[in-house]
Design a protein around this motif. Structure first.
Motif, PDB file in Angstrom:
ATOM      1  N   PRO A 151       0.826  -1.204   0.000  1.00  0.00           N
ATOM      2  CA  PRO A 151       0.000   0.000   0.000  1.00  0.00           C
ATOM      3  C   PRO A 151       0.859   1.251   0.000  1.00  0.00           C
ATOM      4  O   PRO A 151       2.023   1.229   0.385  1.00  0.00           O
ATOM      5  CB  PRO A 151      -0.785  -0.130   1.307  1.00  0.00           C
ATOM      6  CG  PRO A 151       0.120  -0.904   2.203  1.00  0.00           C
ATOM      7  CD  PRO A 151       0.868  -1.858   1.311  1.00  0.00           C
ATOM      8  N   ASP A 152       0.298   2.358  -0.431  1.00  0.00           N
ATOM      9  CA  ASP A 152       0.950   3.660  -0.392  1.00  0.00           C
ATOM     10  C   ASP A 152       0.168   4.519   0.579  1.00  0.00           C
ATOM     11  O   ASP A 152      -1.000   4.814   0.342  1.00  0.00           O
ATOM     12  CB  ASP A 152       0.968   4.285  -1.785  1.00  0.00           C
ATOM     13  CG  ASP A 152       1.676   5.645  -1.814  1.00  0.00           C
ATOM     14  OD1 ASP A 152       2.087   6.128  -0.752  1.00  0.00           O
ATOM     15  OD2 ASP A 152       1.808   6.207  -2.918  1.00  0.00           O
ATOM     16  N   GLN A 153       0.811   4.923   1.670  1.00  0.00           N
ATOM     17  CA  GLN A 153       0.137   5.749   2.661  1.00  0.00           C
ATOM     18  C   GLN A 153       0.898   7.047   2.895  1.00  0.00           C
ATOM     19  O   GLN A 153       0.841   7.641   3.954  1.00  0.00           O
ATOM     20  CB  GLN A 153      -0.038   4.964   3.968  1.00  0.00           C
ATOM     21  CG  GLN A 153      -0.982   3.781   3.796  1.00  0.00           C
ATOM     22  CD  GLN A 153      -0.983   2.835   4.976  1.00  0.00           C
ATOM     23  OE1 GLN A 153       0.053   2.587   5.573  1.00  0.00           O
ATOM     24  NE2 GLN A 153      -2.134   2.292   5.301  1.00  0.00           N
ATOM     25  N   GLY A 154       1.625   7.470   1.853  1.00  0.00           N
ATOM     26  CA  GLY A 154       2.340   8.726   1.946  1.00  0.00           C
ATOM     27  C   GLY A 154       1.398   9.907   1.826  1.00  0.00           C
ATOM     28  O   GLY A 154       0.222   9.759   1.485  1.00  0.00           O
ATOM     29  N   PRO A 155       1.899  11.114   2.100  1.00  0.00           N
ATOM     30  CA  PRO A 155       1.051  12.306   2.009  1.00  0.00           C
ATOM     31  C   PRO A 155       0.637  12.576   0.568  1.00  0.00           C
ATOM     32  O   PRO A 155       1.387  12.337  -0.375  1.00  0.00           O
ATOM     33  CB  PRO A 155       1.953  13.421   2.546  1.00  0.00           C
ATOM     34  CG  PRO A 155       3.352  12.924   2.332  1.00  0.00           C
ATOM     35  CD  PRO A 155       3.276  11.432   2.506  1.00  0.00           C
ATOM     36  N   VAL A 156      -0.584  13.087   0.392  1.00  0.00           N
ATOM     37  CA  VAL A 156      -1.087  13.432  -0.937  1.00  0.00           C
ATOM     38  C   VAL A 156      -0.527  14.798  -1.326  1.00  0.00           C
ATOM     39  O   VAL A 156      -0.726  15.775  -0.600  1.00  0.00           O
ATOM     40  CB  VAL A 156      -2.625  13.458  -0.954  1.00  0.00           C
ATOM     41  CG1 VAL A 156      -3.140  13.886  -2.323  1.00  0.00           C
ATOM     42  CG2 VAL A 156      -3.180  12.088  -0.586  1.00  0.00           C
ATOM     43  N   PRO A 157       0.180  14.890  -2.446  1.00  0.00           N
ATOM     44  CA  PRO A 157       0.742  16.183  -2.850  1.00  0.00           C
ATOM     45  C   PRO A 157      -0.338  17.124  -3.368  1.00  0.00           C
ATOM     46  O   PRO A 157      -1.480  16.727  -3.611  1.00  0.00           O
ATOM     47  CB  PRO A 157       1.725  15.803  -3.968  1.00  0.00           C
ATOM     48  CG  PRO A 157       1.156  14.543  -4.538  1.00  0.00           C
ATOM     49  CD  PRO A 157       0.517  13.818  -3.385  1.00  0.00           C
ATOM     50  N   ALA A 158       0.032  18.378  -3.568  1.00  0.00           N
ATOM     51  CA  ALA A 158      -0.903  19.338  -4.148  1.00  0.00           C
ATOM     52  C   ALA A 158      -1.191  18.967  -5.600  1.00  0.00           C
ATOM     53  O   ALA A 158      -0.321  18.470  -6.310  1.00  0.00           O
ATOM     54  CB  ALA A 158      -0.318  20.742  -4.064  1.00  0.00           C
ATOM     55  N   ARG A 159      -2.422  19.226  -6.032  1.00  0.00           N
ATOM     56  CA  ARG A 159      -2.801  18.892  -7.403  1.00  0.00           C
ATOM     57  C   ARG A 159      -1.942  19.638  -8.420  1.00  0.00           C
ATOM     58  O   ARG A 159      -1.558  19.076  -9.452  1.00  0.00           O
ATOM     59  CB  ARG A 159      -4.273  19.216  -7.620  1.00  0.00           C
ATOM     60  CG  ARG A 159      -4.792  18.826  -9.001  1.00  0.00           C
ATOM     61  CD  ARG A 159      -6.293  19.027  -9.083  1.00  0.00           C
ATOM     62  NE  ARG A 159      -6.986  18.172  -8.124  1.00  0.00           N
ATOM     63  CZ  ARG A 159      -8.292  18.261  -7.868  1.00  0.00           C
ATOM     64  NH1 ARG A 159      -9.023  19.179  -8.482  1.00  0.00           N
ATOM     65  NH2 ARG A 159      -8.857  17.450  -6.981  1.00  0.00           N
ATOM     66  N   ALA A 194       0.706   6.508 -15.814  1.00  0.00           N
ATOM     67  CA  ALA A 194       1.005   5.173 -15.300  1.00  0.00           C
ATOM     68  C   ALA A 194       2.180   5.177 -14.341  1.00  0.00           C
ATOM     69  O   ALA A 194       2.341   4.242 -13.554  1.00  0.00           O
ATOM     70  CB  ALA A 194       1.278   4.210 -16.460  1.00  0.00           C
ATOM     71  N   ALA A 195       3.014   6.220 -14.384  1.00  0.00           N
ATOM     72  CA  ALA A 195       4.189   6.296 -13.506  1.00  0.00           C
ATOM     73  C   ALA A 195       3.899   7.027 -12.200  1.00  0.00           C
ATOM     74  O   ALA A 195       4.784   7.126 -11.343  1.00  0.00           O
ATOM     75  CB  ALA A 195       5.341   6.986 -14.248  1.00  0.00           C
ATOM     76  N   LEU A 196       2.680   7.530 -12.007  1.00  0.00           N
ATOM     77  CA  LEU A 196       2.338   8.229 -10.767  1.00  0.00           C
ATOM     78  C   LEU A 196       2.261   7.259  -9.598  1.00  0.00           C
ATOM     79  O   LEU A 196       1.861   6.106  -9.756  1.00  0.00           O
ATOM     80  CB  LEU A 196       1.002   8.951 -10.912  1.00  0.00           C
ATOM     81  CG  LEU A 196       0.918  10.100 -11.913  1.00  0.00           C
ATOM     82  CD1 LEU A 196      -0.496  10.677 -11.922  1.00  0.00           C
ATOM     83  CD2 LEU A 196       1.939  11.193 -11.596  1.00  0.00           C
ATOM     84  N   THR A 197       2.614   7.725  -8.419  1.00  0.00           N
ATOM     85  CA  THR A 197       2.407   6.934  -7.217  1.00  0.00           C
ATOM     86  C   THR A 197       0.923   6.966  -6.857  1.00  0.00           C
ATOM     87  O   THR A 197       0.186   7.872  -7.284  1.00  0.00           O
ATOM     88  CB  THR A 197       3.210   7.494  -6.043  1.00  0.00           C
ATOM     89  OG1 THR A 197       2.665   8.782  -5.681  1.00  0.00           O
ATOM     90  CG2 THR A 197       4.696   7.640  -6.405  1.00  0.00           C
ATOM     91  N   PRO A 198       0.450   6.002  -6.073  1.00  0.00           N
ATOM     92  CA  PRO A 198      -0.956   6.051  -5.653  1.00  0.00           C
ATOM     93  C   PRO A 198      -1.326   7.350  -4.942  1.00  0.00           C
ATOM     94  O   PRO A 198      -2.442   7.852  -5.121  1.00  0.00           O
ATOM     95  CB  PRO A 198      -1.074   4.842  -4.730  1.00  0.00           C
ATOM     96  CG  PRO A 198      -0.065   3.881  -5.285  1.00  0.00           C
ATOM     97  CD  PRO A 198       1.095   4.730  -5.690  1.00  0.00           C
ATOM     98  N   ALA A 199      -0.411   7.908  -4.147  1.00  0.00           N
ATOM     99  CA  ALA A 199      -0.704   9.176  -3.473  1.00  0.00           C
ATOM    100  C   ALA A 199      -0.855  10.302  -4.484  1.00  0.00           C
ATOM    101  O   ALA A 199      -1.705  11.194  -4.322  1.00  0.00           O
ATOM    102  CB  ALA A 199       0.397   9.497  -2.469  1.00  0.00           C
ATOM    103  N   THR A 221      -6.192   1.108  -5.987  1.00  0.00           N
ATOM    104  CA  THR A 221      -6.391   0.236  -4.828  1.00  0.00           C
ATOM    105  C   THR A 221      -5.233   0.325  -3.847  1.00  0.00           C
ATOM    106  O   THR A 221      -5.400   0.020  -2.664  1.00  0.00           O
ATOM    107  CB  THR A 221      -6.585  -1.217  -5.294  1.00  0.00           C
ATOM    108  OG1 THR A 221      -7.564  -1.242  -6.332  1.00  0.00           O
ATOM    109  CG2 THR A 221      -7.087  -2.098  -4.155  1.00  0.00           C
ATOM    110  N   ALA A 222      -4.066   0.753  -4.326  1.00  0.00           N
ATOM    111  CA  ALA A 222      -2.912   0.891  -3.430  1.00  0.00           C
ATOM    112  C   ALA A 222      -3.056   2.076  -2.483  1.00  0.00           C
ATOM    113  O   ALA A 222      -2.281   2.204  -1.536  1.00  0.00           O
ATOM    114  CB  ALA A 222      -1.622   1.034  -4.243  1.00  0.00           C
ATOM    115  N   TRP A 223      -4.031   2.944  -2.749  1.00  0.00           N
ATOM    116  CA  TRP A 223      -4.338   4.018  -1.806  1.00  0.00           C
ATOM    117  C   TRP A 223      -5.478   3.522  -0.933  1.00  0.00           C
ATOM    118  O   TRP A 223      -6.640   3.523  -1.328  1.00  0.00           O
ATOM    119  CB  TRP A 223      -4.734   5.291  -2.546  1.00  0.00           C
ATOM    120  CG  TRP A 223      -4.934   6.449  -1.622  1.00  0.00           C
ATOM    121  CD1 TRP A 223      -6.117   7.037  -1.299  1.00  0.00           C
ATOM    122  CD2 TRP A 223      -3.936   7.134  -0.880  1.00  0.00           C
ATOM    123  NE1 TRP A 223      -5.919   8.047  -0.398  1.00  0.00           N
ATOM    124  CE2 TRP A 223      -4.588   8.124  -0.112  1.00  0.00           C
ATOM    125  CE3 TRP A 223      -2.544   7.006  -0.765  1.00  0.00           C
ATOM    126  CZ2 TRP A 223      -3.898   8.984   0.730  1.00  0.00           C
ATOM    127  CZ3 TRP A 223      -1.867   7.855   0.076  1.00  0.00           C
ATOM    128  CH2 TRP A 223      -2.532   8.838   0.810  1.00  0.00           C
TER     129      TRP A 223
END
Length: 353
Positions: A151-159, A194-199, A221-223
């Motif tokens: 899973p990816d539970q890192g902080p969500v960056p700004a859009r 496709a190269a973006l992280t789930p966050a 689903t990784a988020w």
């Protein structure tokens, strides 16, 4: 909920919207009124925690680290509350010799016997339930399935930061107005998604997550945290191959569920019977009335955390309790009832190891 035989007669799909091939049509019994609800069981709820077998070879053990929603260390009271909720889930699922222990900022779940890896993964999920209108559905274009390895539970960056990273691909995505097949040149132009992280995917607008085919179910689903209840979101089911859904706001939530019980029906098949609180029943009835009148766009998604557990096709107004059927085994029905009927966890759990 879990893989099932092909449907005997699925509800009519929305125009131009694909349906997963491996679904099962089930019937909801209405205790008050004669309306029927067809539920497409889209696969079992599955969460993104890997498990380990430790110590006693006759026990299955899962060790997780607990953190707050912002990633900070939890307090003792939240740890104890999380332990108690997990213990209640293990007991409700009637697993053998269940126990949950606190070790520092970690929790150790243990049940008797081997082979319960999937059970512990399911029960260690947050378990936040939501009923959302389905605004659209499209087949996932990814090749790696719906379940990533971690899973990816890192902080969500700004859009804006994600948009700058994508550059021309983001501007191209803004021009896509409908989901579905695109010409090869457009798909190549969207490849950076496709190269973006789930966050990073979580920072995108919901309609963009849905329409861009290179945003896959593996990323979504990784988020593990579901979208805010007051906002539309995008989530996938556990079918093979998975389906990606654009979903409206939560109309019925965990607090609206009075009870969830696994039991055999009159034919001996295991089902999950769900009852609502008084306020929850009114919300559920209103939702089914609204959805039943929407023509072919008549689905409601039952979402557990960030996974679509089932996609109901509403054929009439439901004024009573609901029975979810999917040719469950006893164990699978018990697990689903424990998930639906449980309080959500106050902390986020990360697997150790």
């Amino acid at each position: 909920m879990y893989p099932a035989p092909p449907p005997a007669g699925p509800p009519p799909p929305a125009t131009g919207v694909p349906r997963p091939d491996r679904t099962l049509v089930v019937v909801v019994a209405v205790l008050a009124g004669a309306a029927l609800l067809g539920i497409l069981a889209c696969g079992g709820a599955a969460f993104l925690l890997r498990d380990r077998l430790l110590g006693d070879s006759r026990a299955t053990t899962l060790t997780v680290e607990a953190v707050t929603a912002d990633g900070s260390a939890p307090g003792r009271a939240d740890l104890e509350r999380t332990r108690d909720v997990l213990a209640d889930r293990l007991a409700a699922a009637e697993l053998d010799r269940p126990s949950v222990d606190i070790e520092g900022d970690r929790l150790v779940l243990r049940v008797g016997g081997t082979g319960h890896e999937d059970d512990l993964r399911s029960l260690a999920g947050t378990g936040e339930l939501g009923f959302r209108r389905v605004l659209g559905a499209v087949a996932d274009q990814g090749t790696g399935g719906a379940t990533p390895s971690t899973p990816d539970q890192g902080p969500v960056p700004a859009r804006d930061e994600v948009a700058a990273k994508l550059g021309p691909a983001y501007r191209l995505a803004e021009t896509i107005t409908t989901p579905g097949p695109l010409d090869p040149a457009t798909v190549r132009g969207l490849a950076p998604f496709a190269a973006l992280t789930p966050a990073e995917v979580a920072a995108l607008p919901p309609d963009m997550r849905f329409r861009v085919p290179t945003v896959t179910c593996a990323q979504l689903t990784a988020w593990p945290v579901g979208g805010p209840a007051t906002e539309p979101t995008v989530a996938c089911d556990a079918a093979d191959p998975p389906v990606k859904y654009l979903l409206d706001v939560v109309r019925v939530g965990s607090a609206d569920v009075g009870n969830a019980e696994a039991k055999p029906n009159q034919t001996g098949q295991w089902i999950v019977a769900v009852s609502f609180t008084d306020a929850g029943q009114r919300r559920w009835t209103d939702l089914t009335r609204e959805t039943a009148g929407a023509g072919s766009d008549n689905q409601v998604a039952v979402v557990l955390d960030n996974l679509v557990v089932s996609a109901p096709a509403v054929q009439g107004v439901i004024t009573g309790d609901t029975e979810i059927s999917g040719r469950f085994t006893r164990d699978r029905a018990m697990l689903l009832a424990a998930q639906i009927g449980s309080d959500p966890l106050p902390l986020v759990l990360r697997v150790v190891g």
